[in-house]
Design a protein around this motif. Structure first.
Motif, PDB file in Angstrom:
ATOM      1  N   GLU A  62      39.378  26.028  53.668  1.00 53.38           N
ATOM      2  CA  GLU A  62      40.332  27.149  53.654  1.00 53.38           C
ATOM      3  C   GLU A  62      41.548  26.823  52.789  1.00 53.38           C
ATOM      4  OE1 GLU A  62      41.589  30.901  54.279  1.00 53.38           O
ATOM      5  OE2 GLU A  62      39.669  30.067  54.949  1.00 53.38           O
ATOM      6  N   ARG A  63      42.021  25.601  52.924  1.00 52.55           N
ATOM      7  CA  ARG A  63      43.182  25.170  52.123  1.00 52.55           C
ATOM      8  C   ARG A  63      42.837  25.202  50.624  1.00 52.55           C
ATOM      9  NH1 ARG A  63      48.635  24.353  52.033  1.00 52.55           N
ATOM     10  NH2 ARG A  63      49.137  22.617  50.686  1.00 52.55           N
ATOM     11  N   GLU A  64      41.690  24.694  50.247  1.00 56.26           N
ATOM     12  CA  GLU A  64      41.272  24.687  48.841  1.00 56.26           C
ATOM     13  C   GLU A  64      41.073  26.109  48.322  1.00 56.26           C
ATOM     14  OE1 GLU A  64      41.236  22.101  46.681  1.00 56.26           O
ATOM     15  OE2 GLU A  64      42.146  21.042  48.376  1.00 56.26           O
ATOM     16  N   LYS A  65      40.543  26.972  49.177  1.00 56.80           N
ATOM     17  CA  LYS A  65      40.373  28.378  48.795  1.00 56.80           C
ATOM     18  C   LYS A  65      41.735  29.019  48.530  1.00 56.80           C
ATOM     19  CE  LYS A  65      38.581  32.722  50.588  1.00 56.80           C
ATOM     20  NZ  LYS A  65      38.022  33.406  51.756  1.00 56.80           N
ATOM     21  N   TRP A  66      42.691  28.753  49.404  1.00 59.44           N
ATOM     22  CA  TRP A  66      44.037  29.293  49.245  1.00 59.44           C
ATOM     23  C   TRP A  66      44.679  28.786  47.944  1.00 59.44           C
ATOM     24  CZ3 TRP A  66      48.846  26.976  48.899  1.00 59.44           C
ATOM     25  CH2 TRP A  66      49.930  27.848  48.970  1.00 59.44           C
TER      26      TRP A  66
ATOM     27  N   SER B  12      60.488  22.825  40.866  1.00 61.47           N
ATOM     28  CA  SER B  12      60.781  23.162  42.262  1.00 61.47           C
ATOM     29  C   SER B  12      59.541  23.715  42.951  1.00 61.47           C
ATOM     30  CB  SER B  12      61.914  24.185  42.344  1.00 61.47           C
ATOM     31  OG  SER B  12      63.113  23.639  41.855  1.00 61.47           O
ATOM     32  N   GLU B  13      58.814  24.594  42.253  1.00 58.19           N
ATOM     33  CA  GLU B  13      57.572  25.129  42.812  1.00 58.19           C
ATOM     34  C   GLU B  13      56.567  24.008  43.046  1.00 58.19           C
ATOM     35  OE1 GLU B  13      56.092  28.142  40.178  1.00 58.19           O
ATOM     36  OE2 GLU B  13      57.708  29.540  40.664  1.00 58.19           O
ATOM     37  N   GLU B  14      56.473  23.100  42.091  1.00 56.47           N
ATOM     38  CA  GLU B  14      55.543  21.976  42.226  1.00 56.47           C
ATOM     39  C   GLU B  14      55.927  21.087  43.401  1.00 56.47           C
ATOM     40  OE1 GLU B  14      53.792  18.318  39.499  1.00 56.47           O
ATOM     41  OE2 GLU B  14      54.849  19.961  38.507  1.00 56.47           O
ATOM     42  N   LEU B  15      57.233  20.860  43.583  1.00 58.97           N
ATOM     43  CA  LEU B  15      57.706  20.051  44.699  1.00 58.97           C
ATOM     44  C   LEU B  15      57.359  20.710  46.034  1.00 58.97           C
ATOM     45  CD1 LEU B  15      59.298  17.656  45.849  1.00 58.97           C
ATOM     46  CD2 LEU B  15      61.382  19.030  45.575  1.00 58.97           C
ATOM     47  N   VAL B  16      57.576  22.014  46.133  1.00 60.00           N
ATOM     48  CA  VAL B  16      57.238  22.737  47.357  1.00 60.00           C
ATOM     49  C   VAL B  16      55.743  22.608  47.641  1.00 60.00           C
ATOM     50  CG1 VAL B  16      57.069  25.063  48.345  1.00 60.00           C
ATOM     51  CG2 VAL B  16      59.185  24.337  47.251  1.00 60.00           C
ATOM     52  N   GLN B  17      54.924  22.741  46.598  1.00 60.18           N
ATOM     53  CA  GLN B  17      53.467  22.611  46.759  1.00 60.18           C
ATOM     54  C   GLN B  17      53.097  21.207  47.213  1.00 60.18           C
ATOM     55  OE1 GLN B  17      51.124  25.055  46.581  1.00 60.18           O
ATOM     56  NE2 GLN B  17      49.780  23.473  47.375  1.00 60.18           N
TER      57      GLN B  17
ATOM     58  N   GLU C 275      43.105  30.516  44.948  1.00 58.24           N
ATOM     59  CA  GLU C 275      43.614  31.884  44.817  1.00 58.24           C
ATOM     60  C   GLU C 275      45.028  31.885  44.227  1.00 58.24           C
ATOM     61  OE1 GLU C 275      43.198  33.515  48.732  1.00 58.24           O
ATOM     62  OE2 GLU C 275      41.041  33.858  48.492  1.00 58.24           O
ATOM     63  N   ALA C 276      45.855  30.940  44.655  1.00 61.48           N
ATOM     64  CA  ALA C 276      47.213  30.829  44.113  1.00 61.48           C
ATOM     65  C   ALA C 276      47.168  30.515  42.618  1.00 61.48           C
ATOM     66  CB  ALA C 276      48.005  29.756  44.862  1.00 61.48           C
ATOM     67  N   LYS C 277      46.260  29.621  42.249  1.00 60.10           N
ATOM     68  CA  LYS C 277      46.108  29.270  40.831  1.00 60.10           C
ATOM     69  C   LYS C 277      45.627  30.475  40.032  1.00 60.10           C
ATOM     70  CE  LYS C 277      43.994  25.801  37.845  1.00 60.10           C
ATOM     71  NZ  LYS C 277      43.119  24.631  37.791  1.00 60.10           N
ATOM     72  N   ASP C 278      44.686  31.233  40.581  1.00 58.84           N
ATOM     73  CA  ASP C 278      44.188  32.444  39.926  1.00 58.84           C
ATOM     74  C   ASP C 278      45.310  33.471  39.736  1.00 58.84           C
ATOM     75  OD1 ASP C 278      41.687  31.321  39.834  1.00 58.84           O
ATOM     76  OD2 ASP C 278      40.857  32.508  41.500  1.00 58.84           O
ATOM     77  N   ARG C 279      46.172  33.609  40.759  1.00 59.32           N
ATOM     78  CA  ARG C 279      47.307  34.538  40.639  1.00 59.32           C
ATOM     79  C   ARG C 279      48.239  34.107  39.511  1.00 59.32           C
ATOM     80  NH1 ARG C 279      46.888  34.491  46.226  1.00 59.32           N
ATOM     81  NH2 ARG C 279      48.504  32.911  46.448  1.00 59.32           N
ATOM     82  N   LYS C 280      48.470  32.813  39.422  1.00 55.01           N
ATOM     83  CA  LYS C 280      49.340  32.279  38.373  1.00 55.01           C
ATOM     84  C   LYS C 280      48.737  32.547  36.992  1.00 55.01           C
ATOM     85  CE  LYS C 280      52.870  29.745  37.063  1.00 55.01           C
ATOM     86  NZ  LYS C 280      54.237  30.193  37.198  1.00 55.01           N
TER      87      LYS C 280
END
Length: 150
Positions: free
Chosen positions: A80-84, A44-49, A87-92
């Motif tokens: 900016e999108r790639e940076k975001w 579901s998370e992957e689909l949202v992404q 950061e999301a990947k780093d949080r994970k």
């Protein structure tokens, strides 16, 4: 000493008690359900992404379809999108590492409990062996005295 060993063993056996086959199956089913729920959550998370990525690409494509597209702004949006996303990947990754650290702490605590239990059981075994040897020695001396008396 024996009471302490018993309490420690009871604590360990509570964690991994013998289960009836039907409860073991229920546990397996429960584990399987938990794994499936986790997989559904992940998908579901992957689909949202993926949907967010599609919307971003569509928006970017529309911006580039005008007569004089602002390429600097488009590149800035992509960066900016790639940076975001990074950061999301780093949080994970951080979440995963924290979960692993917690599991390591749990296992360290369990290992400490097992070591203490092993120490007490070894000590208890040593004491019991000494008592058995003392009893055998007493029985042999009584038997020897009894045989000499006849």
């Amino acid at each position: 000493l024996f009471l302490l060993c018993f309490v420690t063993l009871a604590t360990l056996s509570d964690r991994e008690s013998c289960q009836h086959p039907s409860s073991m199956m229920a546990t397996r089913d429960s584990s399987r359900i938990m794994l499936l729920k986790e997989e559904v959550r992940s998908l579901s998370e992957e689909l949202v992404q993926c949907q967010a990525d599609k919307e971003f690409v569509w928006s970017l494509w529309k911006r580039l379809q005008v007569a004089n597209p602002d390429l600097t702004q488009a590149v800035s949006l992509v960066v900016e999108r790639e940076k975001w996303k990074a950061e999301a990947k780093d949080r994970k990754v951080l979440e995963i590492l924290q979960a692993k650290d917690y599991k390591i702490q749990e296992l360290d605590q369990l290992w400490s409990t097992i070591e203490v239990t092993h120490y007490f059981l070894t000590t208890a075994l040593f004491v019991l062996r000494k008592r058995v040897l003392a009893q055998i020695s007493n029985m042999l001396s009584v038997k020897h005295c009894h045989c000499e008396g006849e």
